[in-house]
Design a protein around this motif. Structure first.
Motif, mmCIF file in Angstrom:
data_model
loop_
_atom_site.group_PDB
_atom_site.id
_atom_site.type_symbol
_atom_site.label_atom_id
_atom_site.label_comp_id
_atom_site.label_asym_id
_atom_site.label_seq_id
_atom_site.Cartn_x
_atom_site.Cartn_y
_atom_site.Cartn_z
ATOM 1 N N ASP A 188 33.472 51.107 38.538
ATOM 2 C CA ASP A 188 33.096 49.869 39.220
ATOM 3 C C ASP A 188 34.034 48.695 38.931
ATOM 4 O OD1 ASP A 188 32.430 49.452 36.636
ATOM 5 O OD2 ASP A 188 30.376 48.783 36.997
ATOM 6 N N ARG A 189 35.133 48.938 38.212
ATOM 7 C CA ARG A 189 36.033 47.824 37.915
ATOM 8 C C ARG A 189 37.436 48.344 37.636
ATOM 9 N NH1 ARG A 189 32.661 46.507 32.523
ATOM 10 N NH2 ARG A 189 31.039 46.936 34.010
ATOM 11 N N VAL A 197 37.499 38.360 35.064
ATOM 12 C CA VAL A 197 37.557 37.920 33.666
ATOM 13 C C VAL A 197 38.923 38.285 33.115
ATOM 14 C CG1 VAL A 197 36.322 37.858 31.499
ATOM 15 C CG2 VAL A 197 35.161 38.683 33.521
ATOM 16 N N THR A 226 40.425 37.880 45.002
ATOM 17 C CA THR A 226 39.034 37.513 44.726
ATOM 18 C C THR A 226 38.800 36.093 45.217
ATOM 19 O OG1 THR A 226 39.333 36.437 42.586
ATOM 20 C CG2 THR A 226 39.185 38.832 42.579
ATOM 21 N N ALA A 227 37.535 35.651 45.181
ATOM 22 C CA ALA A 227 37.212 34.304 45.654
ATOM 23 C C ALA A 227 37.344 33.261 44.557
ATOM 24 C CB ALA A 227 35.801 34.276 46.237
ATOM 25 N N GLY A 228 37.654 33.688 43.334
ATOM 26 C CA GLY A 228 37.774 32.732 42.228
ATOM 27 C C GLY A 228 38.996 31.854 42.376
ATOM 28 N N ASP A 276 26.682 43.068 44.240
ATOM 29 C CA ASP A 276 27.836 43.036 45.135
ATOM 30 C C ASP A 276 28.019 41.645 45.725
ATOM 31 O OD1 ASP A 276 29.911 44.631 46.615
ATOM 32 O OD2 ASP A 276 28.886 43.619 48.254
ATOM 33 N N VAL A 319 40.208 41.823 34.126
ATOM 34 C CA VAL A 319 39.296 42.803 34.702
ATOM 35 C C VAL A 319 38.723 42.247 35.990
ATOM 36 C CG1 VAL A 319 37.260 44.221 34.342
ATOM 37 C CG2 VAL A 319 38.683 43.597 32.396
ATOM 38 N N VAL A 320 38.810 43.027 37.055
ATOM 39 C CA VAL A 320 38.221 42.624 38.332
ATOM 40 C C VAL A 320 37.188 43.674 38.721
ATOM 41 C CG1 VAL A 320 38.662 42.045 40.731
ATOM 42 C CG2 VAL A 320 40.401 41.585 39.022
ATOM 43 N N PRO A 321 35.927 43.279 38.849
ATOM 44 C CA PRO A 321 34.929 44.236 39.341
ATOM 45 C C PRO A 321 35.171 44.512 40.826
ATOM 46 C CG PRO A 321 33.913 42.332 38.276
ATOM 47 C CD PRO A 321 35.341 41.997 38.499
ATOM 48 N N SER A 353 33.146 44.919 43.060
ATOM 49 C CA SER A 353 32.192 44.204 43.909
ATOM 50 C C SER A 353 32.628 42.775 44.195
ATOM 51 C CB SER A 353 30.822 44.197 43.242
ATOM 52 O OG SER A 353 30.906 43.567 41.986
ATOM 53 N N ARG A 354 33.683 42.276 43.522
ATOM 54 C CA ARG A 354 34.147 40.918 43.788
ATOM 55 C C ARG A 354 35.479 40.902 44.535
ATOM 56 N NH1 ARG A 354 29.938 40.591 42.753
ATOM 57 N NH2 ARG A 354 28.719 39.172 41.492
ATOM 58 N N GLU A 380 28.865 49.386 48.709
ATOM 59 C CA GLU A 380 28.009 48.388 48.077
ATOM 60 C C GLU A 380 27.417 47.431 49.097
ATOM 61 O OE1 GLU A 380 27.285 47.278 44.744
ATOM 62 O OE2 GLU A 380 27.589 49.396 44.306
ATOM 63 N N VAL A 408 33.693 48.980 47.953
ATOM 64 C CA VAL A 408 33.239 47.697 48.483
ATOM 65 C C VAL A 408 32.324 47.924 49.673
ATOM 66 C CG1 VAL A 408 34.014 45.607 49.647
ATOM 67 C CG2 VAL A 408 35.237 46.437 47.651
ATOM 68 N N GLN A 418 37.729 40.644 47.568
ATOM 69 C CA GLN A 418 37.574 40.152 48.934
ATOM 70 C C GLN A 418 38.406 40.966 49.905
ATOM 71 O OE1 GLN A 418 35.440 38.121 49.741
ATOM 72 N NE2 GLN A 418 35.124 36.514 48.275
#
Lengths: 157, 517
Positions: free
Chosen positions: A79-80, B461, A123-125, B511, A94-96, A98-99, A155, A152, A101
């Motif tokens: 999952d990551r 992270v 990602t959206a961060g 998700d 680390v990028v999951p 589920s995040r 999920e 993705v 984009q």
């Protein structure tokens, strides 16, 4: 989760970095040769400027590609994805899944010649808006993209 | 374009005709300074004959006509449409641009009224997408009633579009009692008295900088040359005379003069802070409506912003060195939309913690209490920082002592001590905590600030280490947060890894598409 062994990148990546290093050294080499031919410096030191490209060559073609290759790696769990890099300055991201984009697989001309590619996760961060994983074999990069994409999609359903 | 007309979906509309007046006035205002310059230079030549003045007058009229014509053309060539799936805006006189913003990308719709539009009863409608400042869609200007309707229509369309399960649960409520709930309950408001206290703490010396700047810019307008006057003043020994005069006053008079000067600075600083506060936060009001937080404020420029609660990414509680002693704090939220160029929206700029707690609860966050498991960064990190930062003043102090400048050496030694003490207090006061839903960061020593982020709403992270950090065994932990930053420098490696894996487990469990939008 920080103990799992990291997957190494494709060995061809070292060659690509060496060629990139050579391209960085080239202008300095030309400059040094030009200075030598013009004879700017007095007799015993005519070719002294060659020291600069020589040192750069050792650094950028000899040392750094190996060090970079050794310091980089990644690990994909279900999952990551974890991306590790940095010779002097370590970064361990680390990028999951589920995040994520969207995903890019990119290749420059040099990378294409050696059959490697970069996988870029967006990602959206604000920080780490895009995480790049360079030096993957092209087929691996595409396979990883498909796997993350499938995840993705699953999920979100 | 009558005010009573209902907004038809899919119909092309133009903005209010009075926009012409606003735009002409604004352009004329901007042209005023260059025209003034031109006039000034003409009169300076001394050769301003009747014909030249006439030509100039005619030119001015032609220019004004051109402005009106341009404003009319750009009004005529600008149209917008509230469509089935998006808001569209087409504009441009010769080169056209068409912008389309899909409803599910609209973060919030805000209304803004600057002074001139306000007199004419117009508002500027902004559709914020989180693209950051420039790329949002702005309609300037429509009538106030039209603005309200546009906002409601777009918000309804946006909700219908991006209906996630969580939204759906809320919707029957807002649909059943639309009018009554529209106003919502007031969570926080600031009356003139509160603003006055707020103004006292907003001490600002900006006005002096502005005066100095203006003096440089507009010096040519003064009847004498300021710098010549100053240099004369120095050269002719007038400064010596002034000095003699001052030294003749005696100690008491000198002290009084100094206190007077200081008093003037303080009074001017407070007054300008007061004015700024009143202008920005006049009639500040935060409501909880079914659609989210609604904030209205402003004396000359009125703004009306609505923020969906689900879009709040993190909370920031800030305070100041002095206002903290009186129990005043400010609450703002981090979201993707922008607020006057800053990425945080102030939702309670000057409040007590007792007032802030319920607002935070409405936003879905809990303020940390005594039960929070606070952790500190590595003491090695602050020790190293103290050494690095104090190195130069300490060396300089030593040099000063050796060369015999004892007072300078003492001052530098004091600076060194202050830096070292500061790092010690930072180590004591900077802390972080992880609760089941949130990541909490508390930073600062004299004016601590608190950042609370929802664990589920983080995106990545990262742990980074420079060479020194690797040698000494600490690291920086950074979270990817939409619209803001959340970093923890100098954590012990084990602590950082623990926080990372805990946060990652909550992130990976939900998700992105299922996040409350």
């Amino acid at each position: 989760m920080d103990t799992e062994p990291l997957t190494k990148l494709d060995p061809a990546y070292t060659t690509v970095m060496r060629i990139e290093g050579a391209l960085t050294v080239l202008p300095f080499l030309i400059g040094a040769i030009a200075l030598g031919v013009a004879g700017i410096f007095p007799e015993p030191w005519t070719w002294a400027p060659m020291a600069v490209p020589a040192i750069f060559a050792v650094l950028f073609i000899g040392l750094l590609p190996i060090k970079r290759f050794r310091s980089r790696g990644f690990h994909m769990s279900d999952d990551r994805v974890r991306v590790v890099k940095g010779v002097m300055f370590h970064a361990d991201t680390v990028v999951p899944f589920s995040r994520v984009q969207h995903l890019d697989v990119e290749q420059g001309p040099l990378e294409r010649a050696f059959g490697i590619a970069r996988l870029i996760l967006h990602t959206a961060g604000t920080h780490n808006a895009s995480v790049t994983l360079p030096g993957l074999a092209h087929a691996d990069a595409v396979a990883m993209r498909e796997e993350i994409r499938a995840h993705v999609k699953r999920e979100s359903l | 374009m009558t005010a009573a007309a209902k907004i038809e979906v899919g119909e092309w509309r133009r903005v209010n005709k009075l926009t012409l007046v606003v735009n002409t006035l604004l352009t004329a205002g901007r042209a005023l300074i260059p025209i003034g310059f031109a006039l000034y230079s003409i009169s300076d030549d001394g050769g301003a004959t009747g014909i030249a003045a006439l030509l100039f007058g005619l030119g001015g009229i032609a220019l004004f006509a051109l402005m009106i014509g341009g404003a009319w053309l750009s009004w005529y060539r600008m149209r917008y449409r509230i469509g089935e799936n998006d808001v569209r805006l087409e504009q441009g006189i010769i080169s056209r641009s068409a912008r389309s913003v899909p409803y599910d990308r609209i973060q919030d719709v805000s209304l803004e009224q600057k002074l001139i539009p306000r007199i004419l009863g117009l508002v500027e409608v902004k559709f914020e997408t989180g693209a950051g400042g420039k790329d949002e869609l702005t309609l300037s200007y429509v009538s106030e009633a039209e603005g309200e309707r546009l906002r409601d229509t777009v918000r309804e369309m946006a909700e219908g579009e991006g209906a996630s399960p969580i939204d759906a649960a809320h919707r029957p409520l807002s649909a059943s009692a639309p009018a009554a709930q529209q106003q919502g309950e007031t969570l926080f408001a600031m009356g003139p008295k509160r603003l006055f206290i707020f103004g006292l703490f907003n001490f600002s010396l900006v006005v002096f900088a502005v005066l100095l700047g203006a003096m440089q810019q507009l010096e040519f307008l003064l009847p004498f040359d300021l710098w010549d006057y100053l240099s004369d003043w120095l050269r002719d020994g007038r400064i010596v005379e002034a000095g003699k005069a001052v030294s003749g006053y005696g100690l008491a008079a000198k002290i009084i003069a100094a206190i007077y000067a200081l008093g003037v600075v303080i009074v001017v600083g407070m007054a300008s802070g007061m004015v700024r506060t009143f202008v920005r936060d006049w009639e500040f009001r935060l409501d909880r409506t079914p659609k989210g937080f609604r904030r209205r404020r402003g004396l000359l420029t009125k703004t009306d912003v609505v923020m969906p609660v689900q879009r709040v990414q993190a909370l920031v509680v800030k305070t100041g060195v002095i206002r903290r002693r009186f129990g005043w704090h400010g609450l703002s939220v981090i979201s993707l939309a922008q607020d006057n160029g800053s990425s945080n929206h102030d939702i309670a700029p000057f409040a007590t913690m007792a007032e802030i707690a319920p607002i935070a609860r409405e936003a879905g966050f809990t303020l940390p209490d005594d039960s929070a498991l606070w952790r500190r960064a590595s003491s090695d990190y602050y020790f190293d920082r103290a050494i690095l930062r104090a190195f130069f003043p300490a060396t300089a102090a030593l040099l000063a002592f050796v060369t015999g400048f004892v007072p300078v050496g003492l001052a530098l030694a004091a600076v060194t001590m202050f830096i070292a003490a500061g790092e010690y207090f930072l180590w004591r006061f900077v802390r972080h905590a992880l609760d089941p839903e949130q990541v909490i960061s508390r930073r600062g020593w004299l004016a601590p600030s608190l950042r609370i982020a929802n664990r589920v709403k983080l995106h990545s992270v990262e742990i980074t280490q420079g060479p020194l950090a690797r040698w000494r065994g600490y690291c920086t932990l950074r979270f990817g947060l939409a619209g803001g930053r959340l970093a923890f420098p100098g954590l012990g490696l084990e602590d950082a890894r623990e926080m990372r894996s805990a946060a990652l487990n909550s992130i990976a469990a939900v998700d992105f598409a299922k996040l409350p939008k």
